[in-house]
Motif scaffolding. Sequence first.
Motif, PDB file in Angstrom:
ATOM      1  N   LEU A   1      -1.798   7.484  -1.641  1.00 21.55           N
ATOM      2  CA  LEU A   1      -1.083   7.276  -0.381  1.00 21.55           C
ATOM      3  C   LEU A   1       0.416   7.570  -0.510  1.00 21.55           C
ATOM      4  O   LEU A   1       1.097   7.800   0.478  1.00 21.55           O
ATOM      5  CB  LEU A   1      -1.274   5.829   0.106  1.00 21.55           C
ATOM      6  CG  LEU A   1      -2.596   5.531   0.816  1.00 21.55           C
ATOM      7  CD1 LEU A   1      -2.714   4.041   1.133  1.00 21.55           C
ATOM      8  CD2 LEU A   1      -2.733   6.330   2.100  1.00 21.55           C
ATOM      9  N   GLN A   2       0.942   7.555  -1.749  1.00 27.28           N
ATOM     10  CA  GLN A   2       2.355   7.856  -1.955  1.00 27.28           C
ATOM     11  C   GLN A   2       2.687   9.289  -1.529  1.00 27.28           C
ATOM     12  O   GLN A   2       3.814   9.583  -1.149  1.00 27.28           O
ATOM     13  CB  GLN A   2       2.698   7.718  -3.456  1.00 27.28           C
ATOM     14  CG  GLN A   2       2.652   6.296  -3.961  1.00 27.28           C
ATOM     15  CD  GLN A   2       3.835   5.496  -3.472  1.00 27.28           C
ATOM     16  OE1 GLN A   2       4.966   5.710  -3.881  1.00 27.28           O
ATOM     17  NE2 GLN A   2       3.579   4.566  -2.585  1.00 27.28           N
TER      18      GLN A   2
ATOM     19  N   VAL B   1       1.741  12.202   9.224  1.00 27.46           N
ATOM     20  CA  VAL B   1       0.733  11.161   9.447  1.00 27.46           C
ATOM     21  C   VAL B   1       1.433   9.849   9.823  1.00 27.46           C
ATOM     22  O   VAL B   1       0.989   9.131  10.727  1.00 27.46           O
ATOM     23  CB  VAL B   1      -0.131  10.979   8.175  1.00 27.46           C
ATOM     24  CG1 VAL B   1      -1.085   9.809   8.342  1.00 27.46           C
ATOM     25  CG2 VAL B   1      -0.897  12.258   7.866  1.00 27.46           C
ATOM     26  N   ILE B   2       2.524   9.560   9.137  1.00 24.66           N
ATOM     27  CA  ILE B   2       3.305   8.346   9.461  1.00 24.66           C
ATOM     28  C   ILE B   2       3.864   8.443  10.874  1.00 24.66           C
ATOM     29  O   ILE B   2       3.813   7.472  11.653  1.00 24.66           O
ATOM     30  CB  ILE B   2       4.454   8.145   8.448  1.00 24.66           C
ATOM     31  CG1 ILE B   2       3.889   7.974   7.040  1.00 24.66           C
ATOM     32  CG2 ILE B   2       5.300   6.933   8.817  1.00 24.66           C
ATOM     33  CD1 ILE B   2       4.917   7.940   5.958  1.00 24.66           C
TER      34      ILE B   2
ATOM     35  N   ASN C   1       5.558  -0.058  -1.564  1.00 23.43           N
ATOM     36  CA  ASN C   1       5.926  -0.698  -2.826  1.00 23.43           C
ATOM     37  C   ASN C   1       4.724  -0.938  -3.727  1.00 23.43           C
ATOM     38  O   ASN C   1       4.816  -0.804  -4.952  1.00 23.43           O
ATOM     39  CB  ASN C   1       6.651  -2.015  -2.551  1.00 23.43           C
ATOM     40  CG  ASN C   1       8.105  -1.788  -2.192  1.00 23.43           C
ATOM     41  OD1 ASN C   1       8.929  -1.521  -3.063  1.00 23.43           O
ATOM     42  ND2 ASN C   1       8.416  -1.844  -0.920  1.00 23.43           N
ATOM     43  N   LEU C   2       3.566  -1.260  -3.111  1.00 23.16           N
ATOM     44  CA  LEU C   2       2.350  -1.425  -3.921  1.00 23.16           C
ATOM     45  C   LEU C   2       2.008  -0.102  -4.600  1.00 23.16           C
ATOM     46  O   LEU C   2       1.647  -0.076  -5.790  1.00 23.16           O
ATOM     47  CB  LEU C   2       1.187  -1.895  -3.043  1.00 23.16           C
ATOM     48  CG  LEU C   2       1.234  -3.373  -2.623  1.00 23.16           C
ATOM     49  CD1 LEU C   2       0.141  -3.686  -1.606  1.00 23.16           C
ATOM     50  CD2 LEU C   2       1.074  -4.288  -3.848  1.00 23.16           C
ATOM     51  N   GLY C   3       2.114   0.993  -3.838  1.00 23.45           N
ATOM     52  CA  GLY C   3       1.858   2.310  -4.421  1.00 23.45           C
ATOM     53  C   GLY C   3       2.847   2.645  -5.513  1.00 23.45           C
ATOM     54  O   GLY C   3       2.497   3.223  -6.550  1.00 23.45           O
TER      55      GLY C   3
ATOM     56  N   TYR D   1       8.574   3.610   4.326  1.00 22.51           N
ATOM     57  CA  TYR D   1       7.417   3.858   3.467  1.00 22.51           C
ATOM     58  C   TYR D   1       7.808   4.569   2.175  1.00 22.51           C
ATOM     59  O   TYR D   1       7.292   4.260   1.108  1.00 22.51           O
ATOM     60  CB  TYR D   1       6.385   4.700   4.230  1.00 22.51           C
ATOM     61  CG  TYR D   1       5.115   4.900   3.475  1.00 22.51           C
ATOM     62  CD1 TYR D   1       4.757   6.151   2.999  1.00 22.51           C
ATOM     63  CD2 TYR D   1       4.260   3.832   3.210  1.00 22.51           C
ATOM     64  CE1 TYR D   1       3.588   6.329   2.286  1.00 22.51           C
ATOM     65  CE2 TYR D   1       3.092   4.007   2.505  1.00 22.51           C
ATOM     66  CZ  TYR D   1       2.757   5.269   2.048  1.00 22.51           C
ATOM     67  OH  TYR D   1       1.605   5.437   1.329  1.00 22.51           O
ATOM     68  N   ARG D   2       8.726   5.535   2.267  1.00 23.12           N
ATOM     69  CA  ARG D   2       8.987   6.378   1.101  1.00 23.12           C
ATOM     70  C   ARG D   2      10.158   5.929   0.250  1.00 23.12           C
ATOM     71  O   ARG D   2      10.190   6.162  -0.952  1.00 23.12           O
ATOM     72  CB  ARG D   2       9.265   7.808   1.574  1.00 23.12           C
ATOM     73  CG  ARG D   2       8.058   8.490   2.117  1.00 23.12           C
ATOM     74  CD  ARG D   2       8.454   9.723   2.914  1.00 23.12           C
ATOM     75  NE  ARG D   2       7.278  10.461   3.310  1.00 23.12           N
ATOM     76  CZ  ARG D   2       6.715  11.410   2.569  1.00 23.12           C
ATOM     77  NH1 ARG D   2       7.253  11.769   1.450  1.00 23.12           N
ATOM     78  NH2 ARG D   2       5.622  12.012   2.988  1.00 23.12           N
TER      79      ARG D   2
END
Lengths: 290, 284
Positions: A7-8, A14-15, A270-272, B192-193
């Motif tokens: 997912l990173q 897509v986001i 962050n999990l990724g 997210y990034r």
Amino acid sequence: MDILIKLQKIDRRVIYALVIVVLMVPLLLQPKGHPKLVTPEVHHAFDVIDSVPKDKMVILSSFWGPSTESENGPQTAALMRHMLMKGIRFGIVSWDQAGSQITYNIGKSLEQELHRRYGVRYGVDWVHFGYKLQNEAALRGIGTDLPTTMEREKEGKLVSTLPVMRGIKDFHNIGAVVEITASGTLEGTMTYTTQPNGLKLLYCPTAVMSVEAYRYLDSGQVKGMLNSAVGAAQYETLIGMSNVTTQASVTTWTLSTAHIFIIVLILLGNLGYFASKKAARRQGGEASND
Amino acid sequence: MTILTHNQWSAISTRFYKLWVVTIADRHGWQLAVFITGALLVGALAMWMLMSVPTRFRKPIVMAVTFLGGLILALEFLISTDTWHPLTDFLPAYGNVQMVIGSFALLLGLVNLFMIHAEAVNKRTRGWINSFAFFVAFFAIMIAGFVKDYAAAKAVSGSADSIYTVFFEGFLMPLSSTMFSMIAFYIASAAYRAFRIRSTESALMMITASIIMLGLVPAGQYLTSGLPGWLYWLRLENVSYWLLTSPNMAVQRAMAFGIAVGALATGLRIWLSLERGSFFDRQL
């Protein structure tokens, strides 16, 4: 774990698509639920407006435009609605060209809506002073000689000839000043308008600016605050509109979904990140063993 | 000790104020044309006189005007409102002068835009079509606005108002909202990034931000609404409120003191023309 690492590398489009979906859902559903919990600063703002005597006027100082209409628009509408329902005279001055037209449209649509029940009329119950250039002297002039400073209203008539301005001359006749803004104009209004004349000041900022206002709330320089559209929705709860679909209620629910979405994105990201760091460390350990 | 009595000050300021009121009184027709022409001539004369001043006197003139301009407002503000003073009557006039000067800044920006985009269209540089679109949009909405005001003044109903409304409410307002709305996508992508918890401080910031974001909105309030009464202080909206009104307020206040002291010092330096760059670092 692998899925988190994969997912990173997700395409940012897509986001963007997910953002559109998340924001569109409440906009399409048009929820009418208003917050049941009302914060103290909104309560105080309501009390200040509610206690303005009928022989005084409230000044709405509007410094926002189309870019922040979703936050400042509901604030303006909620305050105007309360004052029109209660018969409190108010004048609105806009320091932004586009915002001048937007606030005028808001006032006119509320006038149309409330005219039959409350007999609301432009020039009698409210007035729009139009677009003025922002400068300290104009702000100070509001407190010393309002009709001369504003001179003409938006439709071109002399302000001093309007029934709404009867008996309104200077700060003695102003019940409160409301600063509805998307810029850092609070200090200017406070310094030149309310503080020297002892006028009550209410603040209606966008959400990102509200955190700076709590020091003024604590010191009493600002009597109340409507924090973005959420504050407007809480204000509408206080004026008896908790079961009506308004721009404030729709925006509040849109904010809810957006905030939760952003937090989920941060957590996933962050999990990724931690998963990929762990995988990299494992690969580095295996390589050194080889 | 006062130099003049209250009545003497009042008489002087009233006389000057009446002169100002006569100057800015409403005029129409040929009187307005003569007034505008006269004002332009006086302005041009003043500009010519300033340009003719020897170089060594220009800086002192600018410094003097800057100082006097600030002095009026400073004195009017600092003198207690319990004591009458004559400067208050001049404030509306002073405000009008400031608004006119502000209009010059608008004109300056406009001239600059015209020069940049005209050059792009003339030389057919990359993206010149956007510069051409600027001119089309500028003149379209300007003409629509003038026609609308002319129609309103003549009480003529027609399509003028509709055309203006299409341009303003149909184009300008949605485009302004759109420009600002694009930030939402960048924030989501950055969240997210780019937002990575690499230290204790960033973890603390993230947790605090999450609490405040959720405490502000109804969805967040619903998340912890099931907590029993004796744990009400752990509800998101209460934790969020405490964070905003206690640590945040204290830090904001401390920062505000520092910024205010710095702003006072900088303002004083600008007022007294001590700031480097007041005269573009060269003798005027």
